[in-house]
Scaffold this motif. Structure first.
Motif, PDB file in Angstrom:
ATOM      1  N   ASP A  74      -3.187  -7.477   1.055  1.00  0.00           N
ATOM      2  CA  ASP A  74      -3.397  -6.173   1.704  1.00  0.00           C
ATOM      3  C   ASP A  74      -4.889  -5.930   1.938  1.00  0.00           C
ATOM      4  O   ASP A  74      -5.293  -5.435   2.988  1.00  0.00           O
ATOM      5  CB  ASP A  74      -2.845  -5.034   0.846  1.00  0.00           C
ATOM      6  CG  ASP A  74      -1.323  -5.046   0.751  1.00  0.00           C
ATOM      7  OD1 ASP A  74      -0.677  -5.794   1.533  1.00  0.00           O
ATOM      8  OD2 ASP A  74      -0.777  -4.321  -0.096  1.00  0.00           O
ATOM      9  N   GLU A  75      -5.716  -6.282   0.945  1.00  0.00           N
ATOM     10  CA  GLU A  75      -7.157  -6.045   1.083  1.00  0.00           C
ATOM     11  C   GLU A  75      -7.754  -6.958   2.162  1.00  0.00           C
ATOM     12  O   GLU A  75      -8.686  -6.565   2.856  1.00  0.00           O
ATOM     13  CB  GLU A  75      -7.883  -6.227  -0.258  1.00  0.00           C
ATOM     14  CG  GLU A  75      -7.365  -5.335  -1.387  1.00  0.00           C
ATOM     15  CD  GLU A  75      -7.441  -3.829  -1.137  1.00  0.00           C
ATOM     16  OE1 GLU A  75      -7.891  -3.417  -0.053  1.00  0.00           O
ATOM     17  OE2 GLU A  75      -7.025  -3.061  -2.019  1.00  0.00           O
ATOM     18  N   ALA A  76      -7.184  -8.156   2.294  1.00  0.00           N
ATOM     19  CA  ALA A  76      -7.618  -9.035   3.394  1.00  0.00           C
ATOM     20  C   ALA A  76      -7.290  -8.365   4.733  1.00  0.00           C
ATOM     21  O   ALA A  76      -8.081  -8.394   5.677  1.00  0.00           O
ATOM     22  CB  ALA A  76      -6.949 -10.400   3.288  1.00  0.00           C
ATOM     23  N   GLY A 133     -11.856   3.670  -7.343  1.00  0.00           N
ATOM     24  CA  GLY A 133     -11.974   3.329  -5.923  1.00  0.00           C
ATOM     25  C   GLY A 133     -10.765   3.753  -5.112  1.00  0.00           C
ATOM     26  O   GLY A 133     -10.859   4.554  -4.181  1.00  0.00           O
ATOM     27  N   GLU A 134      -9.590   3.216  -5.474  1.00  0.00           N
ATOM     28  CA  GLU A 134      -8.405   3.466  -4.650  1.00  0.00           C
ATOM     29  C   GLU A 134      -7.920   4.910  -4.796  1.00  0.00           C
ATOM     30  O   GLU A 134      -7.511   5.531  -3.812  1.00  0.00           O
ATOM     31  CB  GLU A 134      -7.304   2.455  -4.997  1.00  0.00           C
ATOM     32  CG  GLU A 134      -7.721   1.048  -4.565  1.00  0.00           C
ATOM     33  CD  GLU A 134      -6.728  -0.050  -4.903  1.00  0.00           C
ATOM     34  OE1 GLU A 134      -6.191  -0.040  -6.025  1.00  0.00           O
ATOM     35  OE2 GLU A 134      -6.500  -0.926  -4.044  1.00  0.00           O
ATOM     36  N   VAL A 135      -7.985   5.435  -6.004  1.00  0.00           N
ATOM     37  CA  VAL A 135      -7.627   6.845  -6.183  1.00  0.00           C
ATOM     38  C   VAL A 135      -8.610   7.716  -5.396  1.00  0.00           C
ATOM     39  O   VAL A 135      -8.227   8.699  -4.758  1.00  0.00           O
ATOM     40  CB  VAL A 135      -7.602   7.224  -7.689  1.00  0.00           C
ATOM     41  CG1 VAL A 135      -7.467   8.725  -7.872  1.00  0.00           C
ATOM     42  CG2 VAL A 135      -6.456   6.501  -8.400  1.00  0.00           C
ATOM     43  N   ASP A 179      -0.813   1.812   2.155  1.00  0.00           N
ATOM     44  CA  ASP A 179      -1.144   0.659   1.309  1.00  0.00           C
ATOM     45  C   ASP A 179      -1.810   1.104   0.013  1.00  0.00           C
ATOM     46  O   ASP A 179      -1.455   0.638  -1.076  1.00  0.00           O
ATOM     47  CB  ASP A 179      -2.107  -0.293   2.039  1.00  0.00           C
ATOM     48  CG  ASP A 179      -1.436  -1.053   3.173  1.00  0.00           C
ATOM     49  OD1 ASP A 179      -0.184  -1.122   3.190  1.00  0.00           O
ATOM     50  OD2 ASP A 179      -2.157  -1.585   4.039  1.00  0.00           O
ATOM     51  N   GLU A 180      -2.795   1.995   0.116  1.00  0.00           N
ATOM     52  CA  GLU A 180      -3.556   2.373  -1.088  1.00  0.00           C
ATOM     53  C   GLU A 180      -2.692   3.159  -2.070  1.00  0.00           C
ATOM     54  O   GLU A 180      -2.834   3.008  -3.282  1.00  0.00           O
ATOM     55  CB  GLU A 180      -4.834   3.147  -0.723  1.00  0.00           C
ATOM     56  CG  GLU A 180      -5.830   2.374   0.143  1.00  0.00           C
ATOM     57  CD  GLU A 180      -6.363   1.061  -0.472  1.00  0.00           C
ATOM     58  OE1 GLU A 180      -5.967   0.691  -1.593  1.00  0.00           O
ATOM     59  OE2 GLU A 180      -7.175   0.393   0.202  1.00  0.00           O
ATOM     60  N   ARG A 181      -1.778   3.972  -1.548  1.00  0.00           N
ATOM     61  CA  ARG A 181      -0.840   4.656  -2.451  1.00  0.00           C
ATOM     62  C   ARG A 181      -0.032   3.637  -3.227  1.00  0.00           C
ATOM     63  O   ARG A 181       0.199   3.775  -4.427  1.00  0.00           O
ATOM     64  CB  ARG A 181       0.115   5.546  -1.646  1.00  0.00           C
ATOM     65  CG  ARG A 181      -0.486   6.868  -1.239  1.00  0.00           C
ATOM     66  CD  ARG A 181       0.544   7.636  -0.430  1.00  0.00           C
ATOM     67  NE  ARG A 181       0.028   8.905   0.025  1.00  0.00           N
ATOM     68  CZ  ARG A 181       0.502   9.570   1.082  1.00  0.00           C
ATOM     69  NH1 ARG A 181       1.505   9.071   1.786  1.00  0.00           N
ATOM     70  NH2 ARG A 181      -0.015  10.718   1.429  1.00  0.00           N
ATOM     71  N   THR A 182       0.405   2.602  -2.524  1.00  0.00           N
ATOM     72  CA  THR A 182       1.190   1.550  -3.172  1.00  0.00           C
ATOM     73  C   THR A 182       0.347   0.828  -4.229  1.00  0.00           C
ATOM     74  O   THR A 182       0.835   0.504  -5.311  1.00  0.00           O
ATOM     75  CB  THR A 182       1.691   0.550  -2.106  1.00  0.00           C
ATOM     76  OG1 THR A 182       2.333   1.293  -1.077  1.00  0.00           O
ATOM     77  CG2 THR A 182       2.669  -0.445  -2.686  1.00  0.00           C
ATOM     78  N   HIS A 183      -0.931   0.600  -3.915  1.00  0.00           N
ATOM     79  CA  HIS A 183      -1.811  -0.090  -4.869  1.00  0.00           C
ATOM     80  C   HIS A 183      -2.006   0.732  -6.143  1.00  0.00           C
ATOM     81  O   HIS A 183      -2.037   0.189  -7.246  1.00  0.00           O
ATOM     82  CB  HIS A 183      -3.176  -0.376  -4.239  1.00  0.00           C
ATOM     83  CG  HIS A 183      -3.088  -1.321  -3.085  1.00  0.00           C
ATOM     84  ND1 HIS A 183      -4.176  -1.696  -2.341  1.00  0.00           N
ATOM     85  CD2 HIS A 183      -2.027  -1.974  -2.554  1.00  0.00           C
ATOM     86  CE1 HIS A 183      -3.788  -2.539  -1.394  1.00  0.00           C
ATOM     87  NE2 HIS A 183      -2.491  -2.706  -1.498  1.00  0.00           N
ATOM     88  N   VAL A 184      -2.147   2.042  -5.975  1.00  0.00           N
ATOM     89  CA  VAL A 184      -2.336   2.907  -7.148  1.00  0.00           C
ATOM     90  C   VAL A 184      -1.085   2.846  -8.029  1.00  0.00           C
ATOM     91  O   VAL A 184      -1.171   2.747  -9.254  1.00  0.00           O
ATOM     92  CB  VAL A 184      -2.661   4.350  -6.707  1.00  0.00           C
ATOM     93  CG1 VAL A 184      -2.599   5.314  -7.889  1.00  0.00           C
ATOM     94  CG2 VAL A 184      -4.046   4.396  -6.055  1.00  0.00           C
TER      95      VAL A 184
END
Ligand SMILES: [Fe+2]
Ligand SMILES: [Fe+2]
Length: 464
Positions: free
Chosen positions: A322-324, A370-372, A403-408
């Protein structure tokens, strides 16, 4: 001894008890059946028992897991932007292949705990040697042209050799894995060619490939069933345990900085008025492109927590991909906004601090701060983008938010397998370590003896 136990048992021929009248009646009914559906051309029969199938699949699972970890270990040390990006993607391809195979092994009655605990010392020697590549071109040779290519061939052979009727799920899973392998290996061949065209010595890459192929032959190939040969000597890894890099590398197109987390400070002069939409918008686009450092963070975590928990390794691999994508989105959106992305300086602050750090604190920083932090501001950004009819921003921020919600969400579980510290202690220690790092980089000045940056400072100064 009785004669029965003394001589090998002779199988009794199997006798059918077909009855002529029933058979004729069945034939009559079939003739009266009006539909001529497509005939399934598959035949019953294959080379492997369930046990042999599972032995091979266990080896493939282990190789895929180790390739994912090995690529993760190198994410900081690959300088070339395109190669770092693709590697972020390939980490997930190997993770996903491992997951498919693991599920199939579970269906063949292996316990998940046993599959995850499987280790193979011979394969470890091969992976350790691949990790001792002296540059990114050699890494691609080992991972893709030696291990990847051998696995691709083995998967094709397995599809051809296993029973297409009794073992269809295995056939299907390898076909699905091959849809990732084909473009991945094709890209790797072209990338290695690009390295050679750009001046990397072809002879040394050829020598390295030959060396690793001999080592693979020595362990019986990826299946373990091929004729074995002598091991090449000497091994680079003999007596030298691989240590991952700790410094984030960039290619020469980048102009980098790490003395601040703030783009306006790094640029020397603000491009837009502070707090204007234009300023916030450009910061968002640059931050996405600079998430090349998030490929490094999550890829490195896979290596650092290797073998602790397969699901966490898998989730980290997916986040790395995802970050890529976020990096690609940032790069392309900067172009769409009228920039050459390389004219904008690249922020190395976060990755420089995280590189040598214990994964729990590095993960706490990028995930919890970061993501939060991104999620705190992205709703407002999307709202303003809608009001300004900024379709580019609206489109990309919409996807990135999801994506970032999923990462958190995934991060909570991953952190649990990295540390047993309480949330409070984890946050405090992370803030302390980042204070030390930011002071050493000159991003902040420490005037007081006791001074720890707040989480808001980190969000601003490291800026994910
Ligand atoms: Fe991201
Ligand atoms: Fe993220």
């Amino acid at each position: 001894m009785t004669p029965e136990s003394n001589s090998p048992s002779v199988p009794t021929p199997l006798v059918s008890a077909s009855r002529p009248d029933e058979r004729a009646a069945a034939a009559d009914r079939s003739r009266a059946y009006p539909f001529r559906f497509p005939r399934d051309p598959r035949h019953l029969g294959g080379k492997f028992s369930v046990a042999e199938n599972a032995r091979r699949l266990t080896r493939f699972f282990y190789l895929e897991r180790r390739l994912m970890q090995a690529l993760g270990a190198w994410t900081l040390s690959i300088p070339e932007f395109e190669v770092k990006l693709e590697t972020g993607r390939h980490i997930f391809y190997h993770a996903d292949a491992a997951r498919f195979i693991r599920e199939r092994l579970h269906e063949q009655e292996l316990r998940l705990a046993d599959i995850d605990a499987h280790r193979d010392a011979e394969i470890d020697v091969l992976i350790e040697e691949i990790l001792h590549a002296s540059n990114a071109a050699e890494l691609l040779v080992g991972i893709h042209q030696v291990a990847g290519r051998a696995l691709e061939t083995a998967y094709r052979h397995h599809i051809d050799d296993t029973d297409p009727v009794t073992d269809t799920p295995t056939v299907r899973l390898f076909k699905r894995i091959l849809t990732d392998y084909e473009p991945m290996l094709e890209w790797a061949n072209r990338a290695i060619d690009a390295y050679i065209q750009g001046g990397v010595d072809e002879a040394s890459l050829t020598g390295w490939r030959w060396h690793l192929q001999r080592l693979l032959t020595h362990i019986g190939g990826v299946t373990g069933s091929d004729p074995r040969g002598e091991a090449p000597k000497p091994l680079r890894s003999a007596g030298h345990e691989f240590k991952r890099g700790t410094i984030p590398l960039r290619d020469n197109r980048f102009d980098t900085f790490k003395n601040t987390g703030d783009y306006d400070t790094a640029d020397g002069q603000a491009r837009f008025e502070k707090d204007s939409y234009e300023n916030i918008r450009l910061r968002f686009l640059r931050t996405q492109r600079d998430e090349v450092d998030a490929i490094e963070a999550f890829g490195t975590f896979i290596w650092d927590i290797r073998f602790k928990d397969f699901q966490s390794e898998y989730d980290l691999a997916r986040i790395t991909w995802d970050e890529a994508r976020h990096t690609e989105i940032g790069h392309r959106a900067l172009q769409a906004a009228g920039y050459d992305p390389f004219e904008l300086r690249n922020r190395l602050t976060g990755s420089t601090c995280r590189g040598p750090m214990d994964p729990a604190f590095a993960m706490a920083e990028i995930n919890l701060f970061g993501e939060v932090g991104v999620l705190k501001t992205i709703n407002g950004l999307i709202q303003t983008a809608a009001e300004k009819e900024d379709a580019l921003m609206l489109h990309i921020a919409d996807y990135i938010r999801a994506d970032e919600r999923t990462h958190v969400r995934k991060g909570t579980k991953i952190l649990k397998c990295m540390t047993s510290l309480s949330a409070q202690d984890l946050e405090l220690r992370t803030r302390q370590l980042f204070t030390e790092c930011l002071v050493s980089l000159g991003a902040i000045k420490s005037d007081m003896d006791v001074f720890t940056v707040s989480r808001e400072d980190i969000e601003h100064l490291v800026g994910e």
